[in-house]
Design an enzyme around this catalytic site. Structure first.
Site, short mmCIF file in Angstrom:
data_model
loop_
_atom_site.label_atom_id
_atom_site.label_comp_id
_atom_site.label_asym_id
_atom_site.label_seq_id
_atom_site.Cartn_x
_atom_site.Cartn_y
_atom_site.Cartn_z
N LEU A 36 -48.27 97.88 14.20
CA LEU A 36 -48.03 96.58 13.61
C LEU A 36 -48.34 95.46 14.60
O LEU A 36 -48.02 95.57 15.79
CB LEU A 36 -46.56 96.47 13.16
CG LEU A 36 -46.16 97.32 11.93
CD1 LEU A 36 -44.65 97.27 11.73
CD2 LEU A 36 -46.88 96.83 10.68
N GLY A 38 -51.56 94.35 14.87
CA GLY A 38 -53.02 94.35 14.97
C GLY A 38 -53.54 94.19 16.39
O GLY A 38 -52.81 94.33 17.37
N ILE A 39 -54.83 93.86 16.49
CA ILE A 39 -55.49 93.71 17.79
C ILE A 39 -54.86 92.60 18.60
O ILE A 39 -54.59 92.75 19.79
CB ILE A 39 -57.00 93.46 17.59
CG1 ILE A 39 -57.69 94.72 17.06
CG2 ILE A 39 -57.66 93.01 18.90
CD1 ILE A 39 -57.65 95.90 18.00
N CYS A 40 -54.62 91.45 17.97
CA CYS A 40 -54.11 90.28 18.71
C CYS A 40 -52.86 90.62 19.50
O CYS A 40 -52.77 90.38 20.69
CB CYS A 40 -53.82 89.14 17.73
SG CYS A 40 -53.00 87.73 18.50
N LYS A 49 -52.47 87.74 28.02
CA LYS A 49 -51.71 86.66 28.66
C LYS A 49 -50.74 87.21 29.69
O LYS A 49 -50.45 86.56 30.71
CB LYS A 49 -50.97 85.81 27.62
CG LYS A 49 -51.86 85.23 26.53
CD LYS A 49 -53.10 84.55 27.09
CE LYS A 49 -54.18 84.40 26.04
NZ LYS A 49 -54.99 85.62 25.81
N ALA A 269 -68.34 91.85 26.85
CA ALA A 269 -67.49 90.84 26.21
C ALA A 269 -68.37 89.91 25.39
O ALA A 269 -68.33 88.69 25.52
CB ALA A 269 -66.72 90.05 27.27
N ALA A 319 -56.63 83.91 16.08
CA ALA A 319 -55.38 84.38 15.49
C ALA A 319 -54.72 83.31 14.62
O ALA A 319 -54.26 83.60 13.50
CB ALA A 319 -54.42 84.82 16.60
N HIS A 444 -43.96 59.86 31.89
CA HIS A 444 -44.51 59.94 33.24
C HIS A 444 -43.47 60.52 34.18
O HIS A 444 -42.30 60.17 34.10
CB HIS A 444 -44.88 58.53 33.73
CG HIS A 444 -45.36 58.50 35.15
ND1 HIS A 444 -46.63 58.85 35.53
CD2 HIS A 444 -44.70 58.16 36.30
CE1 HIS A 444 -46.75 58.73 36.84
NE2 HIS A 444 -45.60 58.31 37.33
#
Length: 465
Positions: A36, A38-40, A49, A269, A319, A444
């Site tokens: 579950l 998927g690839i991502c 990451k 890639a 994604a 800032h």
């Protein structure tokens, strides 16, 4: 065994579609042949990451003295870096399982194939076939690494991204073929941990060739400064895998000069190819174009009751695009009237170091579209927060229509810019003008105030340049 909706594929398009359908009162099942998410979740967005974070931590420690902190000499334990990445992915996959249970979605394990009469035949790992009926079926089978004709992937010497995340030991030398997001991210990871890396890119622009030209030039300059060898406008002619080391024959497309690069592994890639083979498209007469399923703006195919979302369609292979398409598709099925997705307002993010993020027109594309432009640029070298953080590489570039102030596009390169790009996505969605950005007070010191400064530069009002 009958459902209102069956989703084939549980990636970032499939599982959100299933959840949204359940929220809207449908009886839903989801078919998944692997894990579950998927690839991502298992082999892409999330575990990469985790690898990048490990590489960043190693870099931080190596430069600790720049921040006034003395530490011992750090050492990469490659197997533990890989193990951490896989652990992060496994944890996220378990989270998707929880969401399926919470939303009363049945998970059917196996390979899903469309059958005439709004049916899905699922072949389990054991070989057993079971057929399920559904009023609506969404194809969300995603994509896989695209193999180049002269660069066959053998999984050992010539590898794709999945293998690059699970190598048993760190290679001393690596050639990365392709300088898109996958290529530059893995190049950063392996180079940072001590691998000698060469990137070979077919396009003349260099790294991230689809990005704005200024961003591509900046990232190429930074990578070369890091010690990564970048060969732009260069083709891979062949790879000799017969010896102990690989010999990669490259050819400069402009000069014709050939060069042989020796390495331990080649990472291909060169983009992705849709998973549309053997899922019954031909049997049902579903229209495709070069392997991609044709749909309308609500993701309906030419066959009633059959829909397609994500990387199997013509939208950007991202994604968050798949997620948005899945939710839009389901809401349309439920009789709602969702707004079609604006594909010119989709953010693209690359998580190398420095990061790259963009949305909308590049400067070249805006000119080609006939706009008269106001362009502003603010370097992070002029940012107080960037200086304090030791992250002065990069810039924010914004593009406005000179006549009406329309926010045409933005292109960022720098630390954490993937977290900043959403401001521009929302601004463009709300049809915000350039001067409204200039007059919106930004906090800032932050990296995000560079967006305001860049907008001010476009209108000749920049303060800190």
């Amino acid at each position: 065994m009958a459902y209102d909706l069956i989703v084939i594929g549980s990636g970032p398009g499939g599982y959100p579609a299933a959840i949204r359908a359940s929220q809207l009162g449908m009886k839903v099942a989801i078919v998944e042949r692997e894990k579950l998410g998927g690839i991502c979740l298992n082999w892409g967005c999330i575990p990469t990451k985790a690898l990048i974070k490990s590489a960043q931590v190693f870099e931080y420690i190596q430069h600790a003295e720049d921040y006034g902190i003395k530490v011992g000499k750090p050492k990469v334990e490659f197997d533990k870096v890989i193990s951490r990445s896989r652990g992060v992915a496994d944890g996220m996959s378990k989270g998707i399982s929880f969401l399926m249970r919470k939303n009363k979605i049945e998970v059917i394990e196996g390979f899903g194939k469309l059958v005439r009469g709004k049916k899905v035949e699922v072949t389990a790992e054991s070989g057993k076939k079971t057929t399920y009926d559904a009023e609506h079926i969404i194809i969300a089978t995603g994509a896989r690494a695209r193999a180049l004709p002269n660069l066959p992937i053998d999984g050992e010497k010539v590898i794709e991204y999945r293998k690059a995340m699970t190598l048993p030991k760190q290679p001393k030398r690596m050639v990365v073929v392709g300088a898109g997001a996958i290529g530059v991210e893995f190049a950063y990871v392996y180079h940072s941990m001590g691998t000698e890396v060469t990137i070979v890119e077919f396009m003349p622009e260099g790294l991230v060739p689809r990005e704005d030209a200024d961003v591509s030039k900046e990232l190429t300059k930074i990578y070369k400064k890091k010690g990564i060898n970048v060969l732009a406008n260069t083709s891979v002619e062949s790879v000799d895998t017969s010896g102990k080391t690989l010999k990669v024959m490259t050819k400069n497309r402009k000069s014709g000069k050939e060069e042989v690069i020796e390495c331990d592994v080649v990472l291909s890639a060169a983009g992705v190819a849709p998973n549309t083979e053997n899922i019954g498209l031909e049997d049902l007469g579903i229209k495709t174009d070069r392997g991609l399923i044709e749909t309308d703006e609500m993701y309906r195919t030419n066959v009633p009751g059959i829909y397609a979302i994500g990387d199997v369609t013509k939208g950007q292979a991202l994604a968050h695009v798949a997620t948005a398409e899945g939710i839009t598709c389901v809401e349309a099925i439920a009789g709602h009237h969702p707004e079609p997705i604006d594909y010119n307002n989709i953010p693209g993010c690359t998580y190398c170091v420095p990061e790259v993020a963009s949305v909308g027109y590049t400067e070249a594309a805006a000119k080609e579209a006939g706009y008269e432009l106001k362009v502003g640029k603010f370097p992070f070298s002029a940012s107080g927060k960037a200086s304090a953080a030791g992250a002065k590489d990069g810039f924010v570039k914004v593009i406005f229509d000179a006549k009406y102030g329309e926010f045409l596009g933005a292109h960022f390169i720098g630390a954490n810019v993937t977290e900043m790009i959403a401001e521009v996505v929302v601004a463009r969605k709300l049809e915000t003008t350039g001067m409204e950005i200039v007059k919106s007070v930004h906090p800032h010191p932050t990296m995000s105030e560079a967006i305001m400064e860049a907008a001010a530069a476009a209108y000749g009002e920049v303060i800190h340049l």
